[in-house]
Design a protein around this motif. Structure first.
Motif, PDB file in Angstrom:
ATOM      1  N   LYS A  25       1.048  -1.289   0.192  1.00 16.33           N
ATOM      2  CA  LYS A  25       0.251   0.480   0.061  1.00 16.33           C
ATOM      3  C   LYS A  25       0.415   1.158   0.280  1.00 16.33           C
ATOM      4  CE  LYS A  25      -3.739  -2.114   2.395  1.00 16.33           C
ATOM      5  NZ  LYS A  25      -4.364  -1.857   3.891  1.00 16.33           N
ATOM      6  N   VAL A  26       0.489   2.406  -0.900  1.00 17.19           N
ATOM      7  CA  VAL A  26       0.848   3.470  -0.640  1.00 17.19           C
ATOM      8  C   VAL A  26       1.681   4.229   0.726  1.00 17.19           C
ATOM      9  CG1 VAL A  26       0.925   5.743  -1.691  1.00 17.19           C
ATOM     10  CG2 VAL A  26      -0.155   3.900  -2.822  1.00 17.19           C
ATOM     11  N   GLU A  27       0.286   4.036   1.547  1.00 21.29           N
ATOM     12  CA  GLU A  27       0.514   4.730   2.960  1.00 21.29           C
ATOM     13  C   GLU A  27       1.871   3.822   3.747  1.00 21.29           C
ATOM     14  OE1 GLU A  27      -0.247   7.462   5.706  1.00 21.29           O
ATOM     15  OE2 GLU A  27      -0.938   7.104   3.915  1.00 21.29           O
ATOM     16  N   ASP A  28       1.408   2.537   3.575  1.00 26.01           N
ATOM     17  CA  ASP A  28       2.830   2.122   4.148  1.00 26.01           C
ATOM     18  C   ASP A  28       4.056   1.974   3.425  1.00 26.01           C
ATOM     19  OD1 ASP A  28       1.034   0.384   5.914  1.00 26.01           O
ATOM     20  OD2 ASP A  28       0.578  -0.724   4.463  1.00 26.01           O
ATOM     21  N   MET A  29       4.604   2.327   2.191  1.00 22.53           N
ATOM     22  CA  MET A  29       5.085   2.579   1.861  1.00 22.53           C
ATOM     23  C   MET A  29       5.812   4.029   2.028  1.00 22.53           C
ATOM     24  SD  MET A  29       6.232   1.921  -2.375  1.00 22.53           S
ATOM     25  CE  MET A  29       5.051   0.862  -2.201  1.00 22.53           C
ATOM     26  N   ALA A  30       5.259   4.865   2.019  1.00 16.86           N
ATOM     27  CA  ALA A  30       5.489   6.313   2.647  1.00 16.86           C
ATOM     28  C   ALA A  30       5.942   6.170   3.716  1.00 16.86           C
ATOM     29  CB  ALA A  30       3.796   7.417   2.314  1.00 16.86           C
ATOM     30  N   ASN A  31       5.606   5.132   4.803  1.00 14.47           N
ATOM     31  CA  ASN A  31       5.831   5.404   6.222  1.00 14.47           C
ATOM     32  C   ASN A  31       7.372   4.670   5.905  1.00 14.47           C
ATOM     33  OD1 ASN A  31       3.612   6.471   7.724  1.00 14.47           O
ATOM     34  ND2 ASN A  31       2.888   4.656   7.143  1.00 14.47           N
ATOM     35  N   HIS A  32       8.028   3.674   5.491  1.00 17.33           N
ATOM     36  CA  HIS A  32       8.453   2.928   5.251  1.00 17.33           C
ATOM     37  C   HIS A  32       9.695   4.025   4.592  1.00 17.33           C
ATOM     38  CE1 HIS A  32      11.875  -0.503   5.779  1.00 17.33           C
ATOM     39  NE2 HIS A  32      11.555  -0.347   4.506  1.00 17.33           N
ATOM     40  N   LEU A  33       9.696   4.356   3.861  1.00 14.26           N
ATOM     41  CA  LEU A  33      10.593   6.042   2.942  1.00 14.26           C
ATOM     42  C   LEU A  33      10.502   6.989   4.675  1.00 14.26           C
ATOM     43  CD1 LEU A  33       8.891   6.148  -0.195  1.00 14.26           C
ATOM     44  CD2 LEU A  33      11.055   4.706   0.685  1.00 14.26           C
ATOM     45  N   ALA A  34      10.073   7.068   5.052  1.00 17.22           N
ATOM     46  CA  ALA A  34      10.041   8.289   5.619  1.00 17.22           C
ATOM     47  C   ALA A  34      11.393   7.896   7.229  1.00 17.22           C
ATOM     48  CB  ALA A  34       8.525   8.967   6.434  1.00 17.22           C
ATOM     49  N   ASN A  35      10.727   6.113   7.384  1.00 13.99           N
ATOM     50  CA  ASN A  35      11.538   5.882   8.111  1.00 13.99           C
ATOM     51  C   ASN A  35      13.028   5.729   8.317  1.00 13.99           C
ATOM     52  OD1 ASN A  35       9.550   5.865  10.183  1.00 13.99           O
ATOM     53  ND2 ASN A  35       9.341   3.382   9.798  1.00 13.99           N
ATOM     54  N   ALA A  91      14.874   7.839   5.379  1.00 12.65           N
ATOM     55  CA  ALA A  91      15.095   9.141   5.383  1.00 12.65           C
ATOM     56  C   ALA A  91      15.634   9.566   6.681  1.00 12.65           C
ATOM     57  CB  ALA A  91      13.837  10.190   4.646  1.00 12.65           C
ATOM     58  N   GLN A  92      14.667   9.259   7.511  1.00  8.90           N
ATOM     59  CA  GLN A  92      15.188   9.544   9.476  1.00  8.90           C
ATOM     60  C   GLN A  92      16.384   8.857   8.985  1.00  8.90           C
ATOM     61  OE1 GLN A  92      11.959   8.978  12.458  1.00  8.90           O
ATOM     62  NE2 GLN A  92      10.836  10.236  11.276  1.00  8.90           N
ATOM     63  N   LYS A  93      17.008   7.997   8.639  1.00 10.84           N
ATOM     64  CA  LYS A  93      18.433   6.954   9.181  1.00 10.84           C
ATOM     65  C   LYS A  93      19.361   7.410   8.639  1.00 10.84           C
ATOM     66  CE  LYS A  93      16.142   2.830  11.042  1.00 10.84           C
ATOM     67  NZ  LYS A  93      15.472   1.472  10.518  1.00 10.84           N
ATOM     68  N   GLU A  94      19.121   7.812   7.512  1.00 10.56           N
ATOM     69  CA  GLU A  94      19.945   8.516   6.655  1.00 10.56           C
ATOM     70  C   GLU A  94      20.097  10.491   6.786  1.00 10.56           C
ATOM     71  OE1 GLU A  94      21.490   6.963   4.561  1.00 10.56           O
ATOM     72  OE2 GLU A  94      21.236   5.080   5.492  1.00 10.56           O
ATOM     73  N   GLY A  95      19.344  10.837   7.144  1.00  7.88           N
ATOM     74  CA  GLY A  95      19.545  11.931   7.755  1.00  7.88           C
ATOM     75  C   GLY A  95      19.256  13.128   6.309  1.00  7.88           C
TER      76      GLY A  95
END
Length: 475
Positions: A181-191, A193-197
């Protein structure tokens, strides 16, 4: 300088709980391990990039783990887990069926199956892209797959389930992976992005997730590319510029022009889109999706079907409140017809422009429909005058054979009874001819010329009179 590792490999899930969007499968596998009800063969099928091979590796590592946790996850610290993570496990074998698809390759695999595992409880064989095996290889694999040794487990993965023999399917437990799902994928990308700064906008991650079409590997590849493009500042504008995606704003402005019946503005917006290098077919497909989203926003029950960010969702709410359902349905039908005929048209731009012009006149058609007047009736009233009455009513009643009048109001003379009978011709080679009526009977004057007795009105004056009548009715 360390070598760069793509996000699809660096953040590949290593436990069942870290798998994105496949909870129905991971829960089933965890229960099977906990209850010791493992099948001898599994088949993981689904679209690309949804976690088939990843789940196969996690399953293989977990069932050979020496210290499985209470949550049915591999410990990651025992000798079996460490050897698997280092790629040096003698109990877990991966085979690429795309490059090892012959009978000899399967025979070698069958020979290896006969040897018990040197470490661990099971010997697991992961066969990726199994649909690439030849017919002979499938047949050679059948018997071993049906009755393998107690320590052997086969995990097959494929993107094309329909190419696998039914005899193979009947010997496996089949797990169908869903698109993420788009929502699950966007949340995973956000995590990630936070780890990578990496700084990011929520709208940008949603666009990446939508563009990936359910494949997380595709989304992570685009994420890496866009992070480099935007210099670790992931904005919405940078995403749509790099991925060649039409901005939502174009469609919102276009629908405002259609609602206002501003055909010129609609055509200018389309021209601006073409000048930016977008294809007309891509534009009309996006317009259809935009109209669909506006219809979805109309009903609270269907809001879950709207896969956009919160900011864009608010814009859809505002615009759908100002547009009627009839206008949206009519525009969606026009866009669908345009999309169907677009590829076969020689003048593709004209097809899209014609569709936009039709959409701009939908509001007028709806208003006329509310008043009980169809557009067809309005066109007929404007173009076709009513039958013109003959000045001398006594002449018409006295001569019924001359009262035939066409729909245009032009009288049409009718032949007398003596002329309507078919004359017999003595010469069969000559076609039979009919006498044209030239005279008609007029009361008080006897037989006279039809043109003299029935005056033909001027079409120009009739149209002018009808336009005045229609204008008075509308007032």
């Amino acid at each position: 300088m360390d070598n760069f590792i793509v996000s699809a490999r660096k953040y590949r899930p290593v436990t069942f709980d870290s798998v994105v969007g496949q909870q129905h499968i991971t829960n089933t596998l965890k229960n099977a391990i906990h209850n010791n009800q493992l099948a001898q063969a599994f088949l993981f099928c689904g679209p690309r990039g949804v976690g088939k091979t990843t789940c196969a590796r996690i399953l293989a590592k977990t069932i050979n783990c020496e210290h499985i946790s209470d949550t049915v996850e591999a410990c990651g610290e025992c000798a079996s887990c460490k050897s698997f993570q280092q790629g040096a496990s003698f109990s877990i074998h991966e085979l690429d069926a795309a490059s090892n698809n012959s009978v000899d390759d399967i025979r070698n695999l069958i020979e290896q199956v006969r040897i018990p595992p040197q470490s661990g409880k099971y010997k697991i064989y992961i066969i990726d892209e199994v649909h690439m095996l030849s017919q002979a290889a499938f047949n050679a694999f059948l018997k071993t797959l049906e009755e393998p040794p107690s320590y052997a487990i086969f995990i097959l993965a494929t993107t094309e389930k329909h190419k696998i023999l039914p005899t193979i399917l009947s010997r496996c437990q089949i797990f169908d992976f869903n698109r993420i799902k788009v929502e699950d994928m966007a949340n995973h990308l956000a995590n990630i992005a936070q780890k990578e700064g990496v700084t990011y906008e929520a709208d940008a991650l949603h666009v990446i997730a939508q563009k990936a079409d359910g494949g997380l590997r595709d989304a992570l590849s685009m994420f890496d590319q866009l992070v480099s493009f935007s210099n670790r500042n992931l904005t919405y504008q940078a995403v749509i510029d790099n991925l060649n995606i039409l901005d939502y704003d174009y469609y919102f402005r276009l629908m405002q022009a259609i609602a206002a019946e501003d055909a010129a503005e609609a055509l200018l917006i389309f021209d601006n889109i073409l000048n930016k290098g977008f294809d007309g077919g891509h534009f009309i497909a996006g317009l259809s999706n935009h109209l669909r989203n506006l219809l979805v926003t109309k009903e609270p029950k269907t809001l879950k079907l709207l896969d956009v960010s919160e900011n864009v969702k608010k814009k859809y709410f505002e615009q759908s409140a100002n547009l009627s359902t009839g206008l949206l349905l009519s525009a969606l039908n026009i866009a669908n017809q345009c999309e169907i005929s677009y590829k076969s048209s020689r003048n593709q731009r004209l097809q899209v422009e014609l569709a936009l012009l039709k959409m701009c006149h939908i509001a007028t058609a709806i208003k006329l429909g509310v008043k009980g007047i169809s557009t067809a009736q309005v066109d007929v009233k404007k173009k076709l005058p009513e039958p013109v009455a003959v000045k001398s009513t006594s002449a018409v009643s006295a001569a019924p054979e001359t009262k035939s009048v066409t729909s245009m109001g032009v009288p049409k003379p009718v032949a007398s009874p003596s002329q309507t009978s078919l004359p017999k011709s003595n010469n069969s080679d000559k076609p039979t001819t009919f006498a044209e009526p030239k005279r008609a009977y007029t009361s008080g004057k006897g037989w006279g010329n039809v043109k003299a007795s029935l005056a033909v009105p001027s079409l120009t004056s009739v149209f002018e009179e009808k336009e005045v009548e229609v204008a008075e009715e509308n007032e």
